[in-house]
Design a protein around this motif. Sequence first.
Motif, PDB file in Angstrom:
ATOM      1  N   TRP A   6       0.834  -1.201   0.000  1.00  0.00           N
ATOM      2  CA  TRP A   6       0.000   0.000   0.000  1.00  0.00           C
ATOM      3  C   TRP A   6       0.867   1.249   0.000  1.00  0.00           C
ATOM      4  N   LEU A  64      -0.490  -4.059   2.919  1.00  0.00           N
ATOM      5  CA  LEU A  64      -0.890  -4.479   1.577  1.00  0.00           C
ATOM      6  C   LEU A  64      -2.001  -3.576   1.057  1.00  0.00           C
ATOM      7  N   LEU A  91      -4.762  -5.822  -3.021  1.00  0.00           N
ATOM      8  CA  LEU A  91      -5.776  -5.990  -1.981  1.00  0.00           C
ATOM      9  C   LEU A  91      -7.145  -5.663  -2.570  1.00  0.00           C
ATOM     10  N   VAL A 107     -10.166 -11.432  -1.444  1.00  0.00           N
ATOM     11  CA  VAL A 107      -8.809 -11.885  -1.174  1.00  0.00           C
ATOM     12  C   VAL A 107      -8.826 -12.882  -0.022  1.00  0.00           C
ATOM     13  N   VAL A 150      -1.440 -14.587   1.460  1.00  0.00           N
ATOM     14  CA  VAL A 150      -2.545 -13.705   1.078  1.00  0.00           C
ATOM     15  C   VAL A 150      -2.689 -13.821  -0.436  1.00  0.00           C
ATOM     16  N   ASN A 156      -4.876 -13.204  -4.083  1.00  0.00           N
ATOM     17  CA  ASN A 156      -5.920 -12.530  -4.850  1.00  0.00           C
ATOM     18  C   ASN A 156      -6.362 -13.465  -5.972  1.00  0.00           C
ATOM     19  N   GLN A 183      -6.866  -4.120   9.676  1.00  0.00           N
ATOM     20  CA  GLN A 183      -7.612  -3.827   8.461  1.00  0.00           C
ATOM     21  C   GLN A 183      -8.230  -2.431   8.574  1.00  0.00           C
TER      22      GLN A 183
END
Length: 352
Positions: free
Chosen positions: A49, A173, A178, A182, A250, A252, A275
């Motif tokens: 991110w 992330l 993200l 996910v 993680v 996607n 989060q």
Amino acid sequence: MSCRINETTIEEVKAVILENDHLKITVLVSKGADIYEFIYKPKNIDVLWKAPWGIKNPRGGIATAENSQVAWMEHYEGGWQEIFPSGGGPCQYKGVEMNFHGELSTLPWKYKITANSEKEISVLFTVTTFRSPFTVERVLTLKENDPRLYIHEKVTNHSEEEMDYSWGHHPALGAPFLDEGVILDVPAEWFESQNRENESTRLPQKTRFQWPQAQSRSGETIDLSVLPSKQNRSADLAFLGGLEEGWYGVTNPKLGFGFGMVWPKGIFPYLWFWQELRGSSGYPWYSSNYVMALEPFTSYDESGLAHCVENGTARKLAPGESIEVDLIALCFESSNGVKRIDHKGDITPKDN
């Protein structure tokens, strides 16, 4: 392409870029040695991110913040920070304030290229803290045709007193990696929500559940191993424990790849679960930031080192003692998650 290293500046911040045919890793040397980019080249996507306010040179501007959390946030560019010797909020320890998220990410580091060939590259980053008596060494290594970033670290207490510490890694992330749907694969037994509550917090305060199922504040059963629809704004903090092994993945499914980490659970037995899915109004998120972090940590308490000492999760280093650790961060191809990542970073995929 073979391995290569590039030394540069980004927004007047000294940086080192490590690359191979799978990864591009950008490290902001003079700003905490933060890992600013973790780009998976086959997809040309950075999993980390980025703060909308961008990179701020720590030497630029005039400091006006009255507390260390606001000061830290003003220089938080996103990416991946190392948190040490305290995590979470500021606290008092041995006569000094341990600032928000510790010292490492606020200091300029030194670096030295220790390997530079087409087959393998390594860079040694070092820093000595000011308010606490530690030296930290971090070696980042990429190898030819290998989607793994190898991390070796050594922390030394160079004082003549025993020192407590809380230590963790904070890879945040973000989009486009993200996204809703996910998948989070973590071999944890439990997670514990924290004492935060706003209009978008899904979890009740200070409650422990069996990972990944939880009872929301509204009484619904939610599965925290899958990111919710983007229409559902939320903001939560929890701690995960009871790890069978030290790893997570993680994934996607839409993009067909994932990001994972591997570490020794004896050193980092917990994960901080953060989060911020456009759920917090006001400073600093203003209901507009979409970010998540899974953070391997030695300890857990969002109020800083002194509270980790109180709850018994802080670690100790004797006078002159050192501790060393190896971690791996990697990208992998998958559309439905992973069953396991072993200590070498090898993936066992889930059955289709």
